[in-house]
Each structure stands twice: as C-alpha cells, then as structure tokens.
Design a protein around this motif. Structure first.
Motif, PDB file in Angstrom:
ATOM      1  N   MET A 112       1.747  -2.837  19.652  1.00 23.29           N
ATOM      2  CA  MET A 112       2.534  -2.293  20.735  1.00 23.29           C
ATOM      3  C   MET A 112       2.705  -0.783  20.644  1.00 23.29           C
ATOM      4  O   MET A 112       2.921  -0.136  21.644  1.00 23.29           O
ATOM      5  CB  MET A 112       3.928  -2.916  20.727  1.00 23.29           C
ATOM      6  CG  MET A 112       4.070  -4.152  21.516  1.00 23.29           C
ATOM      7  SD  MET A 112       5.811  -4.316  21.910  1.00 23.29           S
ATOM      8  CE  MET A 112       6.047  -6.007  21.711  1.00 23.29           C
ATOM      9  N   LEU A 113       2.637  -0.247  19.454  1.00 23.76           N
ATOM     10  CA  LEU A 113       2.905   1.188  19.274  1.00 23.76           C
ATOM     11  C   LEU A 113       1.627   1.994  18.999  1.00 23.76           C
ATOM     12  O   LEU A 113       1.711   3.152  18.615  1.00 23.76           O
ATOM     13  CB  LEU A 113       3.914   1.380  18.145  1.00 23.76           C
ATOM     14  CG  LEU A 113       5.303   0.807  18.446  1.00 23.76           C
ATOM     15  CD1 LEU A 113       6.172   0.790  17.199  1.00 23.76           C
ATOM     16  CD2 LEU A 113       5.980   1.583  19.557  1.00 23.76           C
ATOM     17  N   GLU A 114       0.474   1.385  19.251  1.00 23.85           N
ATOM     18  CA  GLU A 114      -0.795   2.081  18.991  1.00 23.85           C
ATOM     19  C   GLU A 114      -0.926   3.342  19.832  1.00 23.85           C
ATOM     20  O   GLU A 114      -1.354   4.387  19.332  1.00 23.85           O
ATOM     21  CB  GLU A 114      -1.993   1.152  19.269  1.00 23.85           C
ATOM     22  CG  GLU A 114      -2.083  -0.042  18.362  1.00 23.85           C
ATOM     23  CD  GLU A 114      -1.215  -1.221  18.821  1.00 23.85           C
ATOM     24  OE1 GLU A 114      -0.719  -1.213  19.974  1.00 23.85           O
ATOM     25  OE2 GLU A 114      -1.009  -2.132  18.006  1.00 23.85           O
ATOM     26  N   GLU A 115      -0.562   3.264  21.099  1.00 27.74           N
ATOM     27  CA  GLU A 115      -0.662   4.431  21.984  1.00 27.74           C
ATOM     28  C   GLU A 115       0.245   5.561  21.493  1.00 27.74           C
ATOM     29  O   GLU A 115      -0.138   6.729  21.503  1.00 27.74           O
ATOM     30  CB  GLU A 115      -0.308   4.038  23.421  1.00 27.74           C
ATOM     31  CG  GLU A 115      -0.604   5.123  24.421  1.00 27.74           C
ATOM     32  CD  GLU A 115      -0.327   4.706  25.864  1.00 27.74           C
ATOM     33  OE1 GLU A 115      -0.294   5.621  26.707  1.00 27.74           O
ATOM     34  OE2 GLU A 115      -0.131   3.520  26.140  1.00 27.74           O
ATOM     35  N   TYR A 116       1.448   5.210  21.054  1.00 27.27           N
ATOM     36  CA  TYR A 116       2.382   6.196  20.499  1.00 27.27           C
ATOM     37  C   TYR A 116       1.733   6.911  19.313  1.00 27.27           C
ATOM     38  O   TYR A 116       1.758   8.138  19.229  1.00 27.27           O
ATOM     39  CB  TYR A 116       3.672   5.488  20.071  1.00 27.27           C
ATOM     40  CG  TYR A 116       4.660   6.374  19.341  1.00 27.27           C
ATOM     41  CD1 TYR A 116       5.551   7.176  20.042  1.00 27.27           C
ATOM     42  CD2 TYR A 116       4.717   6.401  17.949  1.00 27.27           C
ATOM     43  CE1 TYR A 116       6.468   7.990  19.376  1.00 27.27           C
ATOM     44  CE2 TYR A 116       5.626   7.208  17.276  1.00 27.27           C
ATOM     45  CZ  TYR A 116       6.495   7.995  17.993  1.00 27.27           C
ATOM     46  OH  TYR A 116       7.381   8.798  17.328  1.00 27.27           O
ATOM     47  N   GLU A 117       1.147   6.162  18.398  1.00 29.10           N
ATOM     48  CA  GLU A 117       0.531   6.755  17.194  1.00 29.10           C
ATOM     49  C   GLU A 117      -0.674   7.622  17.543  1.00 29.10           C
ATOM     50  O   GLU A 117      -0.850   8.691  16.959  1.00 29.10           O
ATOM     51  CB  GLU A 117       0.104   5.654  16.224  1.00 29.10           C
ATOM     52  CG  GLU A 117       1.261   5.024  15.499  1.00 29.10           C
ATOM     53  CD  GLU A 117       0.806   4.048  14.421  1.00 29.10           C
ATOM     54  OE1 GLU A 117       1.155   4.298  13.252  1.00 29.10           O
ATOM     55  OE2 GLU A 117       0.119   3.086  14.756  1.00 29.10           O
ATOM     56  N   LYS A 118      -1.500   7.182  18.488  1.00 30.36           N
ATOM     57  CA  LYS A 118      -2.707   7.922  18.858  1.00 30.36           C
ATOM     58  C   LYS A 118      -2.399   9.308  19.414  1.00 30.36           C
ATOM     59  O   LYS A 118      -3.178  10.236  19.254  1.00 30.36           O
ATOM     60  CB  LYS A 118      -3.507   7.147  19.900  1.00 30.36           C
ATOM     61  CG  LYS A 118      -4.301   6.001  19.359  1.00 30.36           C
ATOM     62  CD  LYS A 118      -5.069   5.343  20.495  1.00 30.36           C
ATOM     63  CE  LYS A 118      -5.579   3.987  20.078  1.00 30.36           C
ATOM     64  NZ  LYS A 118      -6.216   3.275  21.202  1.00 30.36           N
ATOM     65  N   LYS A 119      -1.268   9.459  20.078  1.00 31.18           N
ATOM     66  CA  LYS A 119      -0.927  10.710  20.752  1.00 31.18           C
ATOM     67  C   LYS A 119      -0.286  11.749  19.838  1.00 31.18           C
ATOM     68  O   LYS A 119      -0.045  12.863  20.264  1.00 31.18           O
ATOM     69  CB  LYS A 119       0.036  10.428  21.921  1.00 31.18           C
ATOM     70  CG  LYS A 119      -0.615   9.676  23.066  1.00 31.18           C
ATOM     71  CD  LYS A 119       0.364   9.467  24.195  1.00 31.18           C
ATOM     72  CE  LYS A 119      -0.325   8.855  25.401  1.00 31.18           C
ATOM     73  NZ  LYS A 119       0.592   8.696  26.528  1.00 31.18           N
ATOM     74  N   ARG A 120       0.013  11.380  18.586  1.00 33.15           N
ATOM     75  CA  ARG A 120       0.778  12.278  17.724  1.00 33.15           C
ATOM     76  C   ARG A 120       0.103  12.533  16.383  1.00 33.15           C
ATOM     77  O   ARG A 120      -0.485  11.653  15.799  1.00 33.15           O
ATOM     78  CB  ARG A 120       2.173  11.680  17.480  1.00 33.15           C
ATOM     79  CG  ARG A 120       3.020  11.726  18.739  1.00 33.15           C
ATOM     80  CD  ARG A 120       4.146  10.733  18.738  1.00 33.15           C
ATOM     81  NE  ARG A 120       4.920  10.877  19.960  1.00 33.15           N
ATOM     82  CZ  ARG A 120       4.606  10.270  21.105  1.00 33.15           C
ATOM     83  NH1 ARG A 120       3.561   9.486  21.178  1.00 33.15           N
ATOM     84  NH2 ARG A 120       5.360  10.466  22.176  1.00 33.15           N
ATOM     85  N   ASP A 121       0.262  13.747  15.900  1.00 30.95           N
ATOM     86  CA  ASP A 121      -0.168  14.109  14.548  1.00 30.95           C
ATOM     87  C   ASP A 121       1.114  14.285  13.733  1.00 30.95           C
ATOM     88  O   ASP A 121       1.797  15.304  13.844  1.00 30.95           O
ATOM     89  CB  ASP A 121      -0.979  15.400  14.570  1.00 30.95           C
ATOM     90  CG  ASP A 121      -1.502  15.794  13.204  1.00 30.95           C
ATOM     91  OD1 ASP A 121      -1.002  15.247  12.180  1.00 30.95           O
ATOM     92  OD2 ASP A 121      -2.400  16.646  13.142  1.00 30.95           O
ATOM     93  N   PHE A 122       1.450  13.284  12.925  1.00 28.03           N
ATOM     94  CA  PHE A 122       2.725  13.281  12.215  1.00 28.03           C
ATOM     95  C   PHE A 122       2.776  14.295  11.069  1.00 28.03           C
ATOM     96  O   PHE A 122       3.826  14.507  10.485  1.00 28.03           O
ATOM     97  CB  PHE A 122       3.063  11.867  11.737  1.00 28.03           C
ATOM     98  CG  PHE A 122       3.282  10.923  12.895  1.00 28.03           C
ATOM     99  CD1 PHE A 122       4.437  10.995  13.659  1.00 28.03           C
ATOM    100  CD2 PHE A 122       2.309  10.009  13.251  1.00 28.03           C
ATOM    101  CE1 PHE A 122       4.631  10.161  14.752  1.00 28.03           C
ATOM    102  CE2 PHE A 122       2.494   9.165  14.335  1.00 28.03           C
ATOM    103  CZ  PHE A 122       3.648   9.242  15.087  1.00 28.03           C
ATOM    104  N   ARG A 123       1.669  14.969  10.790  1.00 23.76           N
ATOM    105  CA  ARG A 123       1.694  16.075   9.829  1.00 23.76           C
ATOM    106  C   ARG A 123       2.254  17.332  10.495  1.00 23.76           C
ATOM    107  O   ARG A 123       2.688  18.248   9.818  1.00 23.76           O
ATOM    108  CB  ARG A 123       0.289  16.350   9.296  1.00 23.76           C
ATOM    109  CG  ARG A 123      -0.289  15.190   8.466  1.00 23.76           C
ATOM    110  CD  ARG A 123      -1.740  15.393   8.209  1.00 23.76           C
ATOM    111  NE  ARG A 123      -2.415  15.419   9.528  1.00 23.76           N
ATOM    112  CZ  ARG A 123      -3.715  15.563   9.704  1.00 23.76           C
ATOM    113  NH1 ARG A 123      -4.504  15.726   8.677  1.00 23.76           N
ATOM    114  NH2 ARG A 123      -4.242  15.554  10.909  1.00 23.76           N
TER     115      ARG A 123
END
Length: 159
Positions: free
Chosen positions: A1-12
C-alpha cells in the motif's frame, strides 16, 4: 500500500518519516490536516484507514461551515507516522516546501464505499460530519468533493 509513497522520496535527503511497521495509533482512528506550502499552497487531508493514512490534497482551506464545497484530489497513502510530521521538505524532493499541522484529532467512520466516505471529525478546526464524494474530475478519476454536512437539529416538542 505504501510503495508509491516510498518511490517518490529519498529518505537520505528528506526528514519525512520512512515506512515502518506501525501499530494502530489509538483506540479511535485519527485524522490530520497538514498545511503544505509547496509549489502551490494546499492542505493535505488524511484519514487513518486500513493501517495507513488515506490522503487527499485540498487546494483551499478545508471547509469549516456547511455549504462550502472543496475539491480534494486523492494522493498516495502515507504511513501513520506522517500524522506527526512537520518540517521542511528540501528543494529537489517530491513535495518540496514547508509542512505544518493545521488540525488533527479523531474521527468516527459513518459510511465508506468506493464512491463515498462520511466521517464525524473531532478536531480543533474541523468538528462535525464531513463527506467525500468521488467525482470524475482529473486524471485517473482522483477527484473528490469534500464538504461539511448540515447538522440537523432535533425537533423539540412544545407542550
């Protein structure tokens, strides 16, 4: 469900919360409205459902009074940890700009199907019954109409 959220962000590079195994926030589901001063100032309306924050971008301040209708564009689900997020998303990152909590609280789900969501919000700014109705606005039919329902006062009997 949160794949799109993760793809859009660089958490570094962004201080936005990464996806984690989060438990339900409390006994009652939560909502949050974040004022997001990005390319265009808007408000992100989020409801805790299915273990995530279901999210809509509202171009104008959410309605506090019945009769005012707002467009709400469905966006990607966000992790529950995002409910507490305030800060600056850096330039070059998705959603770059200032995010601050405008309102938050709990809600009761009154109705939910693929075309309509009705909730009772208990917040500082938003209080009462609110409706989201799916429309055919925008790409991929992501448009919803967001408004506060009129409260119906009980008829009092006079003796």
């Amino acid at each position: 469900m949160l794949e799109e959220y993760e793809k859009k962000r660089d958490f570094r590079k962004t201080s936005e919360p990464p996806v984690s195994r989060e438990e339900k926030s409390s006994d009652k589901p939560i909502f949050v409205v974040q004022r997001h001063d990005a390319t265009n100032l808007h408000y992100d309306f989020r409801l805790e459902m299915d273990g995530v924050l279901k999210s809509w971008a509202v171009p104008k301040e959410p309605p506090k009074n019945a009769g005012t209708k707002r467009l709400a564009i469905e966006t990607e689900d966000h992790p529950l940890g995002y409910a507490d997020f305030e800060g600056e998303i850096p330039e070059g990152q998705y959603g770059a700009g200032r995010v601050e909590i405008w309102d938050s609280g709990t809600f009761e789900l009154l109705k939910r199907n693929e075309k309509e969501i009705i909730v009772t919000l208990h917040g500082e700014e938003l209080e009462g019954d609110y409706v989201l109705i799916k429309t055919k606005y925008g790409k991929e039919d992501k448009g919803w109409l967001f408004f506060k329902k009129k409260s119906i006062k009980p008829i009092e009997k006079y003796c």
